[in-house]
Design a protein around this motif. Structure first.
Motif: not given
Length: 592
Positions: A137-144, A166-169, A249-256
């Protein structure tokens, strides 16, 4: 129907629009990063801030946000629109070229940070499942936050984007893995099923979007209705996000993916322009929700534990990311800046922590503690970015200023071009065209790196630094051209150079005639006002386009330039040509 002024939605909208329209511009005047500004607004107007005084002071109802769940969808929309705008800047060719960075560097960074953080939690007595849940969880970084700061191009931006992509995927596989590790077990086959459905959904989106989107936007463009064009743009984003969300999947993948598909059409610039205001406001709402999750009373009670936790996560992630980049061949400055930029937890960390807590891997109070750590990490991300950029420039300065500039070819005296923006580049191109040796110097490491990649003879250096003039061997230069955009610094540097080198030819860029007069008084051989030259070029174009012969027009332009120069020298209280210029003109006449 009467407007429900007493409704929670009305008051929340008032607070959000007030933050965007009043508070954030005030922070901008104080030079406070807007990201930090929105988070501070969230702390102030949230339930743990002024919201706690609403029962005693009802009027605060209209200045606070009491229902955090009501604005959560708008925060998610902000992240979706951010990924959509990132997709608009990409193309299939660029994504294919980045595949090694995405799956190689991105996978190694996520795995390395997870393992090292999990090892730390194991050493503090946590169970393996809990340590893994917290670590990943803490290894993830902020895309936003990272991508608006770093962008998607350049040495730092490209690497940060590859790791974040890669983290988002990997978000959905991470959530399924945590479910499989739950004490009550999990459906391991669900992951494969979801991935298969997700792959089929993405494939269908790519095929349908490639053929349907150009026609859809063409129809919208023919109506010449900005409102309809905006509606179609938002419809495409939302449908793509809903499709990937429904597939697991994550909605942000669809937006990308929607952004990438539109980027391949002729309408991507218009779409980006139309959706930009919504993206900025929705992202601000997300940052406000981050601030609302911070309870100052809890932070004050456990400030030491929280400080150590935030520092520990930042140090571990910065070290892992920086070392991986160094091993991959990145420069020290790039590795350091990217490592610090990626070192804080992410908004998706909150999702993963909630999933791990729901699966029973992490105790609720432990998850709450690390959620506060995550919010604090998001808050300091802009500060980490600024620190990384400052330190990276320091490394570039030390590594490049210690080396002597490249020698002039064939022993010829070269021209020194100080400042290598648009004006400096054009000067260098003209010197190259006439086979005159030159050396460009600029104090911005990124500018010099880009110049070298394009074949310019450039080196890093801050001309006002003690010892830099001696290092550049200014006394051997045939001329020095000052093109910096700081008028005060140009005047000071001109005066300093003239005092040290009385025979040096100094040509300086001036903003206007008044600035040119100051430069002449400071000792410039020539001062070229931008406003005057642009007016002369415009006049030349007008006269030629009206049908006048080129020769007489050029002669009249030269005469006018001489008249204007004489007026500027009158302003500078100089009764005659500068000695160097007079001597050069005499030399030319003798040669003739």
């Amino acid at each position: 129907m009467a407007l429900p002024i007493e409704s929670t939605g009305f008051s929340d909208a008032l607070v959000i629009l007030g933050a965007a329209g009043i508070v954030i511009p005030a922070f901008a005047r104080l030079r406070i990063n807007p990201v930090i500004g929105f988070i501070l607004v969230g702390i102030a107007v949230g339930p743990a801030g002024l919201g706690r005084f609403v029962p005693n002071m009802p009027w605060l109802f209209y200045a606070t946000i009491t229902d955090t769940h009501a604005i959560a969808p708008f925060a998610e929309l902000g992240i979706v629109l951010l990924l959509f705008s990132i997709g608009l800047e990409l193309s299939f060719g660029r994504l294919w070229a980045m595949r090694r960075h995405v799956f190689g560097l991105g996978g190694a960074e996520l795995a390395g940070c997870t393992l090292l953080l999990a090892a730390g939690f194991l050493s503090f007595g946590e169970s393996p499942a809990t340590a893994f849940g917290l670590g990943i969880a803490l290894a993830l970084s902020s895309t936003a936050l990272v991508l608006p700061i770093a962008g998607t191009s350049g040495p730092v931006g490209e690497r940060a984007f590859a790791m974040l992509l890669f983290e988002d995927l990997a978000l959905v596989p991470i959530i399924f893995t945590l479910g499989a590790l739950a004490p009550h077990g999990g459906d391991a086959s669900g992951l494969l099923r979801t991935l298969a459905i997700g792959a089929a959904t993405i494939g269908a989106m790519l095929i349908v979007g490639r053929f349907a989107l150009p026609r859809l936007f063409a129809q919208a463009a023919r109506t010449k209705s900005p409102e309809l064009f905006l509606a179609v743009s938002l419809l495409v984003v939302i449908l793509a996000s809903v499709a990937t969300g429904a597939a697991g999947l994550s909605p942000i993948v669809g937006a990308l993916i929607a952004g990438i598909l539109i980027a391949e059409t002729d309408y991507h610039s218009e779409v980006e322009l139309m959706t930009a205001p919504f993206r900025g406001l929705a992202l601000g709402v997300f940052l406000i929700t981050v601030g609302m999750s911070l309870d100052l009373a809890v932070i004050a009670a456990r400030w030491l534990d929280l400080l150590l936790a935030v520092l520990g996560v930042i140090i571990v992630k910065a070290l892992v990311t920086g070392l991986l980049l160094r091993v991959g061949g990145a420069k020290r400055s790039v590795s350091l800046e990217t490592g610090l930029l990626m070192s804080a937890p992410a908004e998706t960390t909150l999702i993963v922590l909630g999933t791990a807590a729901g699966a029973g891997l992490i105790a609720r109070d432990t998850a709450a503690f690390w959620q506060i750590v995550t919010a604090l990490g998001l808050t300091v991300t802009p500060l980490l970015a600024e620190a990384g950029n400052f330190l990276a420039k320091g490394i570039e300065r030390r590594s490049q200023s210690d080396a002597l500039p490249p020698p002039s070819p064939e022993g010829k005296a070269r021209v020194l071009v100080i400042g290598f923006g648009r004006v400096g580049r054009l000067v260098a191109q003209m010197l190259d065209a006439h086979e005159r040796p030159y050396l460009a110097i600029d104090a911005d490491a990124d500018t010099i790196r880009a110049a070298r990649e394009r074949g310019y003879n450039a080196t890093f250096g801050d001309i006002v630094r003690p010892g830099m003039i001696e290092l550049l061997q200014v006394e051997k230069a045939s001329a020095i051209v000052l093109t910096m955009d700081d008028p005060v610094q140009v005047v000071r540097l001109t005066r300093s150079l003239r005092d040290k080198f009385p025979d040096l030819t100094i040509i300086a860029r001036a903003r206007d005639p008044n600035h040119a007069a100051q430069l002449y008084r400071a000792g410039a051989t020539d001062a070229v006002p931008e406003t005057v030259e642009s007016s002369l070029q415009l006049s030349e174009a007008v006269l030629v386009d009206l049908g006048l012969a080129m020769g007489p027009v050029i002669a009249s332009i030269h005469d006018k330039r001489a008249q204007l120069r004489a007026k500027i020298m009158e302003m500078a209280e100089m009764s005659r040509e500068p000695p160097l210029r007079r001597r050069q003109l005499g030399d030319v006449e003798e040669e003739a």
